[in-house]
Scaffold this motif. Structure first.
Motif: not given
Lengths: 226, 206
Positions: A167-172, B105-108, A183-185
């Motif tokens: 949800a964070i990813y989708r909103q940002v 931005e960040a890895t997977m 990315t979120v982490d």
């Protein structure tokens, strides 16, 4: 969600709504509660069953209401056209596979999350306005990047409730998060570091299996679960 | 350039062992870069330096071939093996480079898992290359590389599938990560090619 309790498809629909919105859906059982949900600023999406709540209760102003998808038991072009004309964003029915349900529920949410993320959010003495690139604790300006600010704004807007990474990813980032994406982490990790350095008693707590939520320490009057 | 008739077998073995250690060091560096990206502190330049070192060692090996009348294995085998080891490092370097080129931005998680498999595969590759001198005890490392490559196939399939699980995943992310997953997979494949070549050398020379 305003759907019939006895509907055999409620479970899968409930799961799909949870997955798409990244939040736990709330089910209401009466027309009055459905009307309240439609006028509330706290809901992004309402799945409406016309057998419970008439389509006539839809608010006129599309900007002032959540996304509305109507759940119909039998699909007909005339019925769908009527609902769309009445202001519904889409109509879904039991013939649809989960993948189509998810896609249809997601579509009207896209623009809305942008609007939500642009609204300033406040929790205790923490104020974030990612649109203006401003984040402050009391009068202290926090040196956050635009991304960190947007992530913080989503968490602040949730008012202490957990928000999933998806949800964070989708909103940002405005897209669906690929499974395994960190990315979120990474942004949360940096956010934690900056909040700690600035001495802000706000903690981004990891909720295992759910996501992240904010807590504010006792230095401020606010507590978790706001 | 003069050919010498005095065999310098030791030199060949030493350069192959050094190429193995260099591939191992590259995998360690790349795994660290991916695992902590973007805050790991491992800049791509460090990986690039290791790739240059691999190129230098490969050139040294070719130089030995061109100046030695007697070589420990067929020239073609030496050439192909050197090229496969070079590919192992080149593909890892490419994957590392893409993190910066694509402004990731960040890895997977799946890419980090691939890097973990490369750590294991290059450990085995270094062990196998170090064992070329005696051509013994190579079964275990060669089988180890094959296992890592098999695991890599599974991981990359899952990784690519994750990019297509949702219609709303950014096309940009799909393009970026397919390339990165592909580069890491190519490196694992090159480890497997090197293992096959070492196996052939063992059969011909043991």
């Amino acid at each position: 969600m305003a759907v019939r309790v006895g509907d055999r498809l409620l479970g899968p629909l409930f799961d799909t709504v949870a997955q798409v919105s990244g939040r736990t859906p709330v089910i209401v059982h009466t027309s009055a509660d459905a009307e309240l949900a439609l006028r509330s600023a706290h809901h992004d999406l309402v799945v409406l069953d016309p057998d419970i709540a008439s389509i006539d209760i839809l608010p006129d102003d599309p900007e002032a209401r959540p996304a509305i998808v109507v759940w119909i038991s039998a699909r007909s072009s005339a019925r769908v056209a009527q609902l769309l004309e009445a202001g519904a964003d889409d109509a879904i029915d039991p013939s649809m596979a989960p993948v189509e349900l998810a896609a249809r529920l997601r579509r009207p949410l896209r623009g809305r999350f942008v609007a939500v993320a642009r609204q300033p959010a406040v929790l205790g003495a923490l104020r974030v306005d990612a649109g203006l690139r401003e984040a402050a604790w009391h009068e202290t300006v926090l040196p956050l990047t635009p991304r960190e600010m947007e992530v913080l704004q989503v968490l602040v807007a949730a008012g202490g409730r957990p928000v999933s990474r998806e949800a964070i990813y989708r909103q940002v980032w405005r897209w669906a998060m690929p499974r395994g994406d960190r990315t979120v982490d990474v942004n949360v990790k940096r956010l934690r570091g900056k909040l700690a350095v600035a001495g802000v008693p706000v903690e981004v707590v990891t909720q295992p299996g759910v996501g992240y939520r904010l807590t504010i320490g006792t230095a401020d009057q606010a507590v978790t679960g706001l | 350039m003069r050919l010498t008739l005095v065999p310098r077998r030791q030199d060949f073995y030493e350069v192959f062992a050094a190429l193995g250690r260099n591939a191992q060091a590259t995998a360690v560096m790349v795994e660290e870069r991916f695992r902590g990206f973007p805050d790991s502190g491992v800049e791509h330049g460090k990986v690039k330096d290791l790739e240059h070192e691999g190129d230098r060692l490969t050139a040294e090996l070719y130089q030995l071939m061109n100046t030695q009348y007697v070589t420990p294995f067929d020239r073609e085998d030496i050439h192909d093996l050197a090229r496969a080891i070079d590919d192992v490092v080149d593909h890892m370097e490419h994957a590392s480079d893409l993190l910066g080129l694509y402004r990731i931005e960040a890895t997977m998680e799946q890419a980090i898992e691939q890097c973990g498999l490369l750590l294991g595969a290059t450990d085995y590759l270094a062990e196998a290359l170090g064992g070329l001198r005696h051509l013994s005890g190579l079964q275990k490392p060669l089988a180890g590389i094959k296992r890592r490559e098999d695991d890599g196939d599974r991981v990359v399939r899952d990784a690519v599938a994750a990019l297509f699980e949702d219609d709303d995943i950014s096309p940009r992310a799909i393009i970026q990560w397919k390339d990165i997953f592909g580069a890491l997979e190519d490196s694992l494949d090159a480890c497997d090619t090197a293992a096959h070549l070492i196996g052939n050398i063992v059969v011909k020379n043991a």
